[in-house]
Design an enzyme around this catalytic site. Structure first.
Site, PDB file in Angstrom:
ATOM      1  N   PRO A  70       0.835  -1.207   0.000  1.00 28.51           N
ATOM      2  CA  PRO A  70       0.000   0.000   0.000  1.00 28.51           C
ATOM      3  C   PRO A  70       0.863   1.247   0.000  1.00 28.51           C
ATOM      4  O   PRO A  70       1.958   1.261   0.583  1.00 28.51           O
ATOM      5  CB  PRO A  70      -0.790  -0.124   1.316  1.00 28.51           C
ATOM      6  N   CYS A  71       0.376   2.299  -0.651  1.00 27.06           N
ATOM      7  CA  CYS A  71       1.196   3.505  -0.789  1.00 27.06           C
ATOM      8  C   CYS A  71       1.501   4.136   0.561  1.00 27.06           C
ATOM      9  O   CYS A  71       2.493   4.844   0.705  1.00 27.06           O
ATOM     10  CB  CYS A  71       0.498   4.520  -1.703  1.00 27.06           C
TER      11      CYS A  71
END
Length: 500
Positions: free
Chosen positions: A102-103
């Site tokens: 996930p960013c």
């Protein structure tokens, strides 16, 4: 990495074996679905969210317990994963690793190079989100895949001036891979949604191949917002051209291609849900929605896209009828949805609501006195006008156009669905779970675990399966070409210093 292990994997593929895939941060399985239909074997997945993990296990492993339980990648080693799934030796377990941290994992990394993070992880011991990136690299190192696919938001190319994709390529190159990344929009690949994402591909050097991305199958002129988002994402590349050596320009979509799939193409054959009628008849109320109640398709002729969604191999539409076609209970807003025009966002919706209030107030004052500021006045206002400041939430709502792909579906769908109000004013509602799945290109036989809100979240978080299929098909072609032509480099892998 052990060159002998790579060569054994390539020999197995050359003998006709399916490439075996591990999906990290798998969600409910958007990438997995695309790789499965492209001919890969979905052998395992790692997903932390319990509902998404159950969905993945349900759709790819018939609900087997060992494939349906959530896994915390920060607390699970590759060896422990193999033991849990009964796969034997770690290095032999998988041929391809897909997914992407996930960013948020990079939120506090700052400007330090990701390669330095890997070499000096103690510097980030107080930021557990950075461990997601380290774990991804640990899994690649342990499983020694012949190919890798990563996905993330476009801003990963310009994260506070830092190009995470380029730095990831630096690390993978040091481990013996050729690597490249680009930006792709799902609407160019048959998905009825304008969804822009970064994709990174890497192959072992022993394959002697170059990274390439699939050619578009559909054409669309993207709205200004999407082109602007791409320009911002590419800002770092423009400023650091000499360092952007792994970026590959997206294959162009040309006007001679079929037009992009529209929202009406995607949803037109689904049974209508006329929210105002259901509300008046007392057939919709607050509370949980049952997903397992089947409904029949409408009599409208299905589009070519709808046919694909109904007949997806291994996930065909249930014979007893369509499931998950349920909507949110939003009694205040159904009439407002009907008033909105296609493309209207929250400021326009707010104006429509104020007009509706003024009409209702004028009608009431024909019968009795309603003073401004009175309890009745306030109650009438609250029953019609949404409470959000129109100047602060311009993009909170949007009514879809029927003749265009939908805008990007987000995980926020799990909290509300105002970003995707149905284009049909007669139905006057937000989209259903099944409609969200159609817009994301999940087939009608795909099942979602959990209640309505988690299902919406799973859909919004996913990579569109049709886009994943295009990427997987290109990867399969590349791998097959390499092994069939025996383009295998048998030289010992050079040291990291020599290839970096």
């Amino acid at each position: 990495m052990n060159n002998d292990i790579i060569l054994r994997k390539l020999a197995r593929l050359q003998a006709g074996g399916k490439p075996r895939v591990l999906d990290l941060f798998a969600g409910c399985g958007g990438i997995s679905l695309g790789f499965e239909v492209a001919g890969f074997e979905m052998r395992g997945a790692v997903e932390f969210d319990p509902d998404a993990a159950r969905s993945h296990g349900l759709n790819f492993h018939a609900g087997a317990a060992e494939h349906s339980e959530p896994i915390d990648i920060t607390k699970t080693s590759p060896a422990e994963l193999c033991m849990k799934l009964g796969l034997g030796a770690v290095a032999e377990a998988f041929d391809v690793v897909v997914g992407g941290p996930p960013c948020q994992a990079f939120a506090r990394v700052g400007r330090s190079k990701l390669r330095e993070i890997e070499e000096h992880p103690e510097a980030f011991i107080h930021d557990p989100r950075a461990q997601l990136y380290l774990k991804y690299l640990e899994y690649v190192e342990a499983f020694q895949p012949v190919a890798v696919l990563m996905e993330n938001v476009p801003d990963i190319l310009n994260h506070g001036g830092q190009n995470i994709a380029e730095e990831t390529c630096d690390v993978l190159k040091s481990k013996g891979y050729v690597c490249g990344y680009t930006l792709l929009n799902a609407a160019f690949y048959g998905v009825p949604q304008m969804r822009e994402r970064m994709f990174l591909m890497a192959y072992r050097r022993e394959l002697s191949v170059q990274v390439s991305f699939p050619a578009p199958t559909h054409y669309l002129v993207l709205p200004p917002g999407y082109e602007g988002s791409r320009s911002v994402a590419l800002k770092t590349l423009r400023n650091l051209v000499a360092d952007a050596h792994s970026y590959i320009a997206p294959p162009p979509a040309t006007e001679d291609l079929p037009p992009a799939v529209t929202a009406e193409d995607a949803l037109g054959d689904l049974p209508p849900i006329n929210a105002r009628e259901l509300l008046a008849e007392g057939k919709i109320a607050r509370g949980a929605r049952r997903f397992d109640i089947p409904v029949s398709y409408s009599r409208k002729k299905p589009s070519a896209y709808a046919h694909v969604m109904r007949a997806w191999p291994g996930h065909e539409a249930p014979s007893q009828g369509l499931t998950d076609h349920v909507i949110r209970f939003l009694p205040r807003d159904y009439e407002l949805f009907a008033r909105m025009n296609p493309g209207d966002q929250y400021p326009e919706a707010y104006k429509h609501a104020v007009t509706m209030f003024e009409e209702r107030l004028a009608a009431a004052r024909l019968e009795r006195e309603v003073k401004e500021g009175s309890p009745e006045y306030k109650a009438m206002w609250d029953s019609i006008v949404p409470p959000y400041d129109a100047s602060k939430f311009p993009n909170k709502w949007r009514k879809m156009w029927k003749d265009q792909p939908a805008r990007t579906l987000m995980a926020h769908l799990g909290k509300d669905s105002y970003s995707h109000i149905h284009y049909d004013s007669k139905q006057a509602r937000t989209i259903s779970v099944r409609e969200a799945a159609r817009l994301q290109s999940f087939p009608d036989g795909f099942r979602f675990s959990g209640t309505m809100n988690p299902a919406f979240k799973q859909i919004g978080n996913a990579v569109p399966p049709l886009l994943a299929k295009a990427l997987a098909t290109r990867m399969m072609q590349t791998i097959k070409q390499a092994v069939n032509e025996q383009k295998v480099n048998n030289e010992p892998r050079r040291s990291a210093a020599a290839v970096s």
